[in-house]
Design a protein around this motif. Structure first.
Motif, PDB file in Angstrom:
ATOM      1  N   GLN A 136     -31.444  -6.137   4.520  1.00  0.00           N
ATOM      2  CA  GLN A 136     -31.074  -6.931   3.351  1.00  0.00           C
ATOM      3  C   GLN A 136     -29.567  -6.877   3.142  1.00  0.00           C
ATOM      4  O   GLN A 136     -28.930  -7.890   2.845  1.00  0.00           O
ATOM      5  N   ALA A 137     -28.991  -5.680   3.286  1.00  0.00           N
ATOM      6  CA  ALA A 137     -27.539  -5.523   3.127  1.00  0.00           C
ATOM      7  C   ALA A 137     -26.795  -6.343   4.176  1.00  0.00           C
ATOM      8  O   ALA A 137     -25.806  -7.019   3.879  1.00  0.00           O
ATOM      9  N   ILE A 138     -27.306  -6.297   5.402  1.00  0.00           N
ATOM     10  CA  ILE A 138     -26.656  -7.016   6.506  1.00  0.00           C
ATOM     11  C   ILE A 138     -26.790  -8.526   6.340  1.00  0.00           C
ATOM     12  O   ILE A 138     -25.873  -9.283   6.682  1.00  0.00           O
ATOM     13  N   ALA A 139     -27.930  -8.980   5.796  1.00  0.00           N
ATOM     14  CA  ALA A 139     -28.117 -10.413   5.561  1.00  0.00           C
ATOM     15  C   ALA A 139     -27.081 -10.943   4.576  1.00  0.00           C
ATOM     16  O   ALA A 139     -26.608 -12.079   4.695  1.00  0.00           O
ATOM     17  N   ILE A 140     -26.740 -10.115   3.595  1.00  0.00           N
ATOM     18  CA  ILE A 140     -25.732 -10.500   2.598  1.00  0.00           C
ATOM     19  C   ILE A 140     -24.326 -10.361   3.160  1.00  0.00           C
ATOM     20  O   ILE A 140     -23.461 -11.214   2.943  1.00  0.00           O
ATOM     21  N   LYS A 141     -24.117  -9.283   3.923  1.00  0.00           N
ATOM     22  CA  LYS A 141     -22.791  -8.974   4.444  1.00  0.00           C
ATOM     23  C   LYS A 141     -22.923  -8.602   5.927  1.00  0.00           C
ATOM     24  O   LYS A 141     -23.046  -7.425   6.274  1.00  0.00           O
ATOM     25  N   PRO A 142     -22.900  -9.581   6.819  1.00  0.00           N
ATOM     26  CA  PRO A 142     -23.150  -9.327   8.241  1.00  0.00           C
ATOM     27  C   PRO A 142     -22.167  -8.357   8.893  1.00  0.00           C
ATOM     28  O   PRO A 142     -22.507  -7.706   9.882  1.00  0.00           O
ATOM     29  N   GLN A 143     -20.965  -8.247   8.335  1.00  0.00           N
ATOM     30  CA  GLN A 143     -19.948  -7.365   8.916  1.00  0.00           C
ATOM     31  C   GLN A 143     -19.992  -5.952   8.321  1.00  0.00           C
ATOM     32  O   GLN A 143     -19.011  -5.216   8.386  1.00  0.00           O
ATOM     33  N   PHE A 144     -21.113  -5.555   7.775  1.00  0.00           N
ATOM     34  CA  PHE A 144     -21.289  -4.267   7.108  1.00  0.00           C
ATOM     35  C   PHE A 144     -21.588  -3.208   8.179  1.00  0.00           C
ATOM     36  O   PHE A 144     -22.747  -2.890   8.475  1.00  0.00           O
ATOM     37  N   ALA A 145     -20.547  -2.611   8.747  1.00  0.00           N
ATOM     38  CA  ALA A 145     -20.707  -1.693   9.880  1.00  0.00           C
ATOM     39  C   ALA A 145     -21.570  -0.489   9.530  1.00  0.00           C
ATOM     40  O   ALA A 145     -22.412  -0.052  10.329  1.00  0.00           O
ATOM     41  N   GLU A 146     -21.369   0.074   8.317  1.00  0.00           N
ATOM     42  CA  GLU A 146     -22.135   1.257   7.923  1.00  0.00           C
ATOM     43  C   GLU A 146     -23.637   0.966   7.881  1.00  0.00           C
ATOM     44  O   GLU A 146     -24.453   1.823   8.241  1.00  0.00           O
ATOM     45  N   ALA A 147     -24.001  -0.231   7.426  1.00  0.00           N
ATOM     46  CA  ALA A 147     -25.412  -0.598   7.367  1.00  0.00           C
ATOM     47  C   ALA A 147     -25.998  -0.730   8.771  1.00  0.00           C
ATOM     48  O   ALA A 147     -27.140  -0.320   9.015  1.00  0.00           O
ATOM     49  N   TRP A 148     -25.231  -1.275   9.695  1.00  0.00           N
ATOM     50  CA  TRP A 148     -25.689  -1.361  11.087  1.00  0.00           C
ATOM     51  C   TRP A 148     -25.891   0.047  11.663  1.00  0.00           C
ATOM     52  O   TRP A 148     -26.863   0.299  12.385  1.00  0.00           O
TER      53      TRP A 148
END
Length: 247
Positions: free
Chosen positions: A78-90
């Motif tokens: 969900q976090a990545i869908a909102i912010k695809p460049q969210f390295a920590e979430a990946w």
């Protein structure tokens, strides 16, 4: 042999709200004010998006720490869908996938984080851990080397680098890697234990016993039991010096 792993500890994102200063009087004052208001609106929109992504990220961390790995993955996605460049979430998505033994998906998640931020030592480190689990030791070594190049005092990477080198039977390099971890964190029991394992594999009884004793002193009760069954000690287990140590 013990492999030390840890989850990424990511802090909250700090959002800055920019104030509006007075503009100097000029003929273009009104047009500049329109631009300024547009920029501020854009900043608030970006801040709101970041906050939403951060909320799912922290939710994912909660599920991760609670061992609810499927829920954690859903939250990180969900976090990545909102912010695809969210390295920590990946990265933490990769950690949750690793816990579920979905190793190839985990590696892909770490690679996404690395593509976004090549200088994230956590991404390289956790990728190395997953490759170690898959017994892809040469590739794991490359990942640990990258993590260490970014953060030279990452003692966990030095320890797990030593494990990969030991599995590759590059024993002297492995000992040197454990020694680097010990130089950074002298009270790290796992460095001494894995160093003992590496010496035992070479049938170096005294050195194996010396390092095992240090690990046992740091964490009483743990390594006596572990060393009795760890196959790395098979060559030295019958030795009197070793037997005395475990009594």
């Amino acid at each position: 042999m013990v492999c030390w792993r840890c989850f990424v500890a990511s802090g909250f994102i700090t959002l800055l709200t920019l104030g509006c200063g007075d503009w100097a009087n000029s003929a273009g004052k009104n047009s500049r004010q329109v631009v300024q208001e547009t920029n501020v609106a854009q900043l608030f929109s970006e801040a709101e998006t970041t906050q939403k992504a951060e909320k799912f990220f922290q939710q994912g961390n909660f599920f991760l720490n609670s061992q609810r790995y499927k829920d954690a993955i859903a939250a990180f996605e969900q976090a990545i869908a909102i912010k695809p460049q969210f390295a920590e979430a990946w990265i933490n998505r990769g950690n949750a996938l690793t816990k579920l033994q979905h190793y190839q998906e985990a590696l892909a998640s770490y690679d996404q984080a690395i593509a976004i931020q090549p200088d994230r030592d956590e991404a390289w480190y956790n990728k190395g851990n997953t490759l170690n689990t898959l017994q892809r030791y040469q590739e794991a070594l490359v990942s640990y080397n990258r993590a260490i190049a970014i953060k030279s005092d990452k003692y966990e990477a030095w320890i797990n680098r030593g494990i990969a080198l030991t599995k590759l039977q590059r024993y002297q390099e492995a000992i040197a890697s454990y020694d680097r971890a010990i130089a950074i964190k002298p009270d790290k029991d796992l460095a001494y234990y894995n160093k003992a394992c590496t010496y035992a594999l070479q049938n170096k009884v005294e050195l194996a016993a010396e390092n095992l004793k240090k690990a046992m002193k740091l964490v009483p009760g743990k390594y006596e039991k572990l060393a009795k069954t760890d196959s790395d000690f098979n060559k030295v287990r019958a030795n009197r010096r070793f037997q005395e140590l475990l009594q």
